[in-house]
Motif scaffolding. Structure first.
Motif, PDB file in Angstrom:
ATOM      1  N   GLY A 184       0.788  -1.225   0.000  1.00 32.61           N
ATOM      2  CA  GLY A 184       0.000   0.000   0.000  1.00 32.61           C
ATOM      3  C   GLY A 184       0.820   1.274   0.000  1.00 32.61           C
ATOM      4  N   ARG A 185       1.856   1.305   0.803  1.00 32.95           N
ATOM      5  CA  ARG A 185       2.650   2.526   0.887  1.00 32.95           C
ATOM      6  C   ARG A 185       3.311   2.853  -0.444  1.00 32.95           C
ATOM      7  N   ASP A 186       3.659   1.819  -1.201  1.00 27.54           N
ATOM      8  CA  ASP A 186       4.393   2.036  -2.447  1.00 27.54           C
ATOM      9  C   ASP A 186       3.515   2.549  -3.578  1.00 27.54           C
ATOM     10  N   PHE A 187       2.205   2.340  -3.502  1.00 30.79           N
ATOM     11  CA  PHE A 187       1.350   2.895  -4.543  1.00 30.79           C
ATOM     12  C   PHE A 187       0.495   4.053  -4.043  1.00 30.79           C
ATOM     13  N   MET A 188       0.128   4.043  -2.754  1.00 33.99           N
ATOM     14  CA  MET A 188      -0.821   5.034  -2.274  1.00 33.99           C
ATOM     15  C   MET A 188      -0.223   6.430  -2.241  1.00 33.99           C
TER      16      MET A 188
END
Length: 433
Positions: A117-121
């Protein structure tokens, strides 16, 4: 080849060609979408052909949805163009997919799956692109102001699963991924168990991409042994691998199997151990692949987000699959990823129709959802709305708006309702520390 089969095949070839045009995002489909309204470009991503969890049905369902709406004029006159991306179950893959969505000027990422999540959000937030109806496997999907989840994610499944097991299991062993996300699962399961004053589960971390789980299976069997013992595994695609290792334990260690009522053996007594899981780790396609009524999952308890696959509420989705993806074996109407994608695109469709504009932007979609556009999913979920007052506000999962789950059990090779309707796990989630 019969005339009917030839007609169906020709229809599929035509639909596939249309799908190829959709994927490129270039050019309109001749005669498919009329009017002067601008096309609507969105993206759906998911991992495929990896060693861990794969969700190829999600982008395939997105393509079928686009073929369906474009065959009758698009969404409120907007041709729907679906971009797809293989997320590859890596942080780099997730970031790459987000960059592609930004570069192609997608107005939303819809019905996608990623554990990163952190890498796309962060990238989507910087570009102002809403994330609509993701699978719900990461914390970021329930914290980002640009995420609009359609289910309560893994958090609601695992907390609800604790509630489902609390009344029937005296001892519980939980086998879960040895990852940052997996580290949250014991507290979630225990929150549900403790609603019935249960002492909590034995926590057994395991690699999420292992080839076998004999050691963890032995620990789980030992931790749950005795009358009323339950072993639950939440390992995504590797759940099947775990229960295969579990089934292969020597007889003196196994001490019985599961029965058709989920109670182990014939009556759950004499040291037999029950098995259980959540949808996404065990679903109807997995049960079918592993023997149907002779599957090792026969009798297992399963917690899900949505009604059972044979519920009449899924009829519209099944009709779209039959007419626009009938030979695409990636699109299984009983697959949880496919179901989530259908609901996510239902949200998109209703929001675009409510906006009623010639040009739709990412900002307009996000603002419409923030203002409280109410989405009717035809009974697949409660009505969905993301106004501030609708957010559950649970610690770590503030953006949950759908905190309902379903309790199911495997009987004669089919996932069926253990009890009718939805179960609210909102109070349980609020109690998680």
């Amino acid at each position: 080849m019969t005339g009917r089969r030839l007609t169906s095949l020709l229809a599929y070839v035509t639909a596939t060609a249309a799908g190829a045009s959709l994927l490129t995002g270039c050019g309109a489909l001749p005669g498919a979408v009329g009017g002067s309204r601008e096309p609507l470009t969105v993206m759906t991503w998911a991992p495929d052909r990896t060693k861990a969890t794969n969700m190829p049905g999600m982008p395939a369902m997105a393509q079928a949805f686009a073929r369906w709406v474009n065959s009758s004029g698009g969404i409120d006159g907007h041709e729907l163009r679906v971009l797809t991306c293989n997320e590859r179950n890596t942080s780099e893959g997730a970031a790459d997919c987000a960059r592609q969505a930004i570069d192609q000027k997608a107005v939303a990422v819809v019905g996608s799956y990623s554990q990163h999540g952190r890498d796309f959000m962060n990238a989507l937030e910087a570009a102002g692109i809403p994330y609509v109806g993701g699978y719900g496997v990461t914390d970021d999907e329930f914290t980002s102001p640009l995420s609009y989840p359609v289910n309560g994610g893994q958090a609601s499944l695992v907390a609800g699963h604790g509630m489902q097991l609390a009344g029937v299991c005296e001892k519980v062993a939980l086998v879960r991924p040895d990852t940052v996300g997996g580290d949250r699962l014991p507290a979630l399961l225990d929150s549900g168990l403790r609603r019935a004053k249960h002492g909590g589960a034995l926590d057994i971390p395991a690699a999420e991409d292992a080839a076998e789980y004999t050691r963890q299976a032995g620990r789980a069997r030992s931790g749950a042994k005795g009358a009323g013992g339950c072993v639950t595994a939440v390992l995504g695609e590797r759940t099947q691998t775990f229960f295969d290792s579990f089934r292969r334990l020597p007889e003196e260690k196994r001490r019985g199997g599961s029965g058709q009522d989920g109670k182990g053996g014939q009556d759950g007594k004499g040291g037999h151990v029950r098995i259980s899981s959540v949808l996404g780790s065990v679903d109807q396609p997995v049960i079918d692949r592993t023997g149907g009524s002779h599957s090792p999952f026969e009798g297992a308890f399963v917690t899900g987000w949505y009604p059972e696959a044979n519920d009449k509420s899924w009829a519209p989705m099944r009709k779209v699959i039959q007419e626009h993806a009938f030979v695409d074996n990636r699109v299984d109407p009983a697959d949880t990823g496919v179901q989530t994608t259908w609901i996510a695109y239902t949200v998109l469709k209703q929001v675009v129709e409510a906006l009623d504009r010639d040009r739709i932007t990412a900002t307009e979609i996000a603002h419409a959802l923030d203002r409280g556009e109410r989405i009717d999913t035809g009974g697949l979920t409660p009505a969905l709305r993301w106004k501030y007052a609708d957010l559950l506000g649970a610690s770590g999962f503030p953006r949950i708006v759908n905190h309902q789950v379903t309790f199911q059990v495997v009987r004669q090779g089919q996932l069926v309702a253990q009890k009718p309707g939805f179960v609210d796990v909102g109070e349980t989630l609020l109690s998680v520390t």
